[in-house]
Scaffold this motif. Sequence first.
Motif, PDB file in Angstrom:
ATOM      1  N   SER A  86       0.855  -1.179   0.000  1.00 22.37           N
ATOM      2  CA  SER A  86       0.000   0.000   0.000  1.00 22.37           C
ATOM      3  C   SER A  86       0.894   1.233   0.000  1.00 22.37           C
ATOM      4  O   SER A  86       1.917   1.259   0.669  1.00 22.37           O
ATOM      5  CB  SER A  86      -0.870  -0.011   1.257  1.00 22.37           C
ATOM      6  N   SER A  87       0.499   2.223  -0.790  1.00 23.28           N
ATOM      7  CA  SER A  87       1.301   3.447  -0.793  1.00 23.28           C
ATOM      8  C   SER A  87       0.403   4.670  -0.877  1.00 23.28           C
ATOM      9  O   SER A  87      -0.721   4.600  -1.373  1.00 23.28           O
ATOM     10  CB  SER A  87       2.304   3.444  -1.952  1.00 23.28           C
ATOM     11  N   CYS A  88       0.929   5.762  -0.387  1.00 25.89           N
ATOM     12  CA  CYS A  88       0.212   7.036  -0.434  1.00 25.89           C
ATOM     13  C   CYS A  88       0.272   7.579  -1.863  1.00 25.89           C
ATOM     14  O   CYS A  88       0.979   7.044  -2.724  1.00 25.89           O
ATOM     15  CB  CYS A  88       0.840   8.018   0.551  1.00 25.89           C
ATOM     16  N   GLU A  89      -0.452   8.655  -2.120  1.00 30.90           N
ATOM     17  CA  GLU A  89      -0.483   9.245  -3.459  1.00 30.90           C
ATOM     18  C   GLU A  89       0.909   9.675  -3.914  1.00 30.90           C
ATOM     19  O   GLU A  89       1.273   9.476  -5.074  1.00 30.90           O
ATOM     20  CB  GLU A  89      -1.437  10.435  -3.487  1.00 30.90           C
ATOM     21  N   LEU A  90       1.690  10.255  -3.023  1.00 29.12           N
ATOM     22  CA  LEU A  90       3.024  10.732  -3.381  1.00 29.12           C
ATOM     23  C   LEU A  90       3.924   9.576  -3.810  1.00 29.12           C
ATOM     24  O   LEU A  90       4.570   9.640  -4.851  1.00 29.12           O
ATOM     25  CB  LEU A  90       3.654  11.488  -2.207  1.00 29.12           C
ATOM     26  N   HIS A  91       3.960   8.505  -3.026  1.00 27.31           N
ATOM     27  CA  HIS A  91       4.795   7.359  -3.374  1.00 27.31           C
ATOM     28  C   HIS A  91       4.264   6.633  -4.609  1.00 27.31           C
ATOM     29  O   HIS A  91       5.038   6.122  -5.412  1.00 27.31           O
ATOM     30  CB  HIS A  91       4.933   6.397  -2.195  1.00 27.31           C
ATOM     31  N   ALA A  92       2.959   6.569  -4.767  1.00 28.47           N
ATOM     32  CA  ALA A  92       2.377   5.940  -5.957  1.00 28.47           C
ATOM     33  C   ALA A  92       2.782   6.709  -7.207  1.00 28.47           C
ATOM     34  O   ALA A  92       3.181   6.106  -8.216  1.00 28.47           O
ATOM     35  CB  ALA A  92       0.859   5.864  -5.835  1.00 28.47           C
ATOM     36  N   LEU A  93       2.723   8.033  -7.149  1.00 31.91           N
ATOM     37  CA  LEU A  93       3.135   8.868  -8.275  1.00 31.91           C
ATOM     38  C   LEU A  93       4.618   8.675  -8.560  1.00 31.91           C
ATOM     39  O   LEU A  93       5.030   8.545  -9.707  1.00 31.91           O
ATOM     40  CB  LEU A  93       2.835  10.340  -7.976  1.00 31.91           C
ATOM     41  N   TRP A  94       5.415   8.621  -7.517  1.00 28.60           N
ATOM     42  CA  TRP A  94       6.854   8.422  -7.671  1.00 28.60           C
ATOM     43  C   TRP A  94       7.135   7.082  -8.347  1.00 28.60           C
ATOM     44  O   TRP A  94       7.984   6.985  -9.228  1.00 28.60           O
ATOM     45  CB  TRP A  94       7.530   8.497  -6.300  1.00 28.60           C
ATOM     46  N   ASN A  95       6.397   6.031  -7.975  1.00 26.80           N
ATOM     47  CA  ASN A  95       6.576   4.717  -8.584  1.00 26.80           C
ATOM     48  C   ASN A  95       6.177   4.723 -10.060  1.00 26.80           C
ATOM     49  O   ASN A  95       6.827   4.089 -10.877  1.00 26.80           O
ATOM     50  CB  ASN A  95       5.786   3.650  -7.824  1.00 26.80           C
ATOM     51  N   VAL A  96       5.116   5.450 -10.394  1.00 27.63           N
ATOM     52  CA  VAL A  96       4.687   5.559 -11.790  1.00 27.63           C
ATOM     53  C   VAL A  96       5.762   6.269 -12.600  1.00 27.63           C
ATOM     54  O   VAL A  96       6.116   5.843 -13.698  1.00 27.63           O
ATOM     55  CB  VAL A  96       3.332   6.304 -11.902  1.00 27.63           C
ATOM     56  N   GLN A  97       6.308   7.346 -12.057  1.00 26.19           N
ATOM     57  CA  GLN A  97       7.350   8.086 -12.762  1.00 26.19           C
ATOM     58  C   GLN A  97       8.594   7.231 -12.939  1.00 26.19           C
ATOM     59  O   GLN A  97       9.216   7.244 -14.007  1.00 26.19           O
ATOM     60  CB  GLN A  97       7.699   9.369 -12.003  1.00 26.19           C
ATOM     61  N   ARG A  98       8.972   6.471 -11.918  1.00 23.93           N
ATOM     62  CA  ARG A  98      10.144   5.574 -12.029  1.00 23.93           C
ATOM     63  C   ARG A  98       9.923   4.516 -13.100  1.00 23.93           C
ATOM     64  O   ARG A  98      10.813   4.221 -13.876  1.00 23.93           O
ATOM     65  CB  ARG A  98      10.404   4.893 -10.694  1.00 23.93           C
ATOM     66  N   SER A  99       8.722   3.957 -13.132  1.00 22.91           N
ATOM     67  CA  SER A  99       8.408   2.925 -14.129  1.00 22.91           C
ATOM     68  C   SER A  99       8.470   3.505 -15.548  1.00 22.91           C
ATOM     69  O   SER A  99       8.954   2.856 -16.462  1.00 22.91           O
ATOM     70  CB  SER A  99       7.026   2.333 -13.872  1.00 22.91           C
ATOM     71  N   ALA A 100       7.962   4.725 -15.711  1.00 18.78           N
ATOM     72  CA  ALA A 100       7.963   5.375 -17.021  1.00 18.78           C
ATOM     73  C   ALA A 100       9.381   5.658 -17.506  1.00 18.78           C
ATOM     74  O   ALA A 100       9.655   5.660 -18.703  1.00 18.78           O
ATOM     75  CB  ALA A 100       7.146   6.668 -16.973  1.00 18.78           C
ATOM     76  N   GLU A 101      10.284   5.888 -16.558  1.00 22.70           N
ATOM     77  CA  GLU A 101      11.674   6.173 -16.903  1.00 22.70           C
ATOM     78  C   GLU A 101      12.500   4.909 -17.071  1.00 22.70           C
ATOM     79  O   GLU A 101      13.679   4.973 -17.383  1.00 22.70           O
ATOM     80  CB  GLU A 101      12.303   7.059 -15.812  1.00 22.70           C
ATOM     81  N   GLY A 102      11.855   3.771 -16.836  1.00 20.58           N
ATOM     82  CA  GLY A 102      12.558   2.494 -16.979  1.00 20.58           C
ATOM     83  C   GLY A 102      13.336   2.082 -15.755  1.00 20.58           C
ATOM     84  O   GLY A 102      14.195   1.222 -15.802  1.00 20.58           O
ATOM     85  N   GLY A 103      13.053   2.714 -14.582  1.00 22.41           N
ATOM     86  CA  GLY A 103      13.802   2.401 -13.357  1.00 22.41           C
ATOM     87  C   GLY A 103      13.070   1.589 -12.457  1.00 22.41           C
ATOM     88  O   GLY A 103      12.697   0.757 -11.956  1.00 22.41           O
TER      89      GLY A 103
END
Length: 103
Positions: A86-103
Motif C-alpha cells: 500500500s502506498s500514499c499518493e506521493l509514493h504511488a506517483l513516484w513509482n509511476v514516474q520511475r516505471s515510465a523512466e525504466g527504473g
Amino acid sequence: MLPTEVAGFVGTGLAAAAYVPQIAHLTRARCSAGISQFAFGAWLVASVLVTTHAVAIRANVFIGLGLVQIIATSVICVYATIYRNSSCELHALWNVQRSAEGG
C-alpha cells in the motif's frame, strides 16, 4: 548520574524521535512504500538480543535505547504488514514516474 549517562539518555531520546516521522507516515498515510519488512524484522531480533545483554549487565542507557528500538521496530513491523503493498499518493506517483523512466 554521570554526564556521559545523561548524554546517553539524550541520545536515546533522539533515537526515539527519529522513528516518529516513519511511524507517523506509515500509520497516517497507510503507506508502506520503501519499508523492508525483512530489514525491520532483523533489527527487531537484533534489538531484543542486545537489550537482553544490556539487562544482564544492568546498562541503563542501553536498556532504554533497546526498549525504544524494540517498541518502534515492532510498531513498524506490524503496520508494514497491515499496509503491505500500500502506498500514499506521493509514493504511488513516484513509482509511476520511475516505471515510465525504466527504473
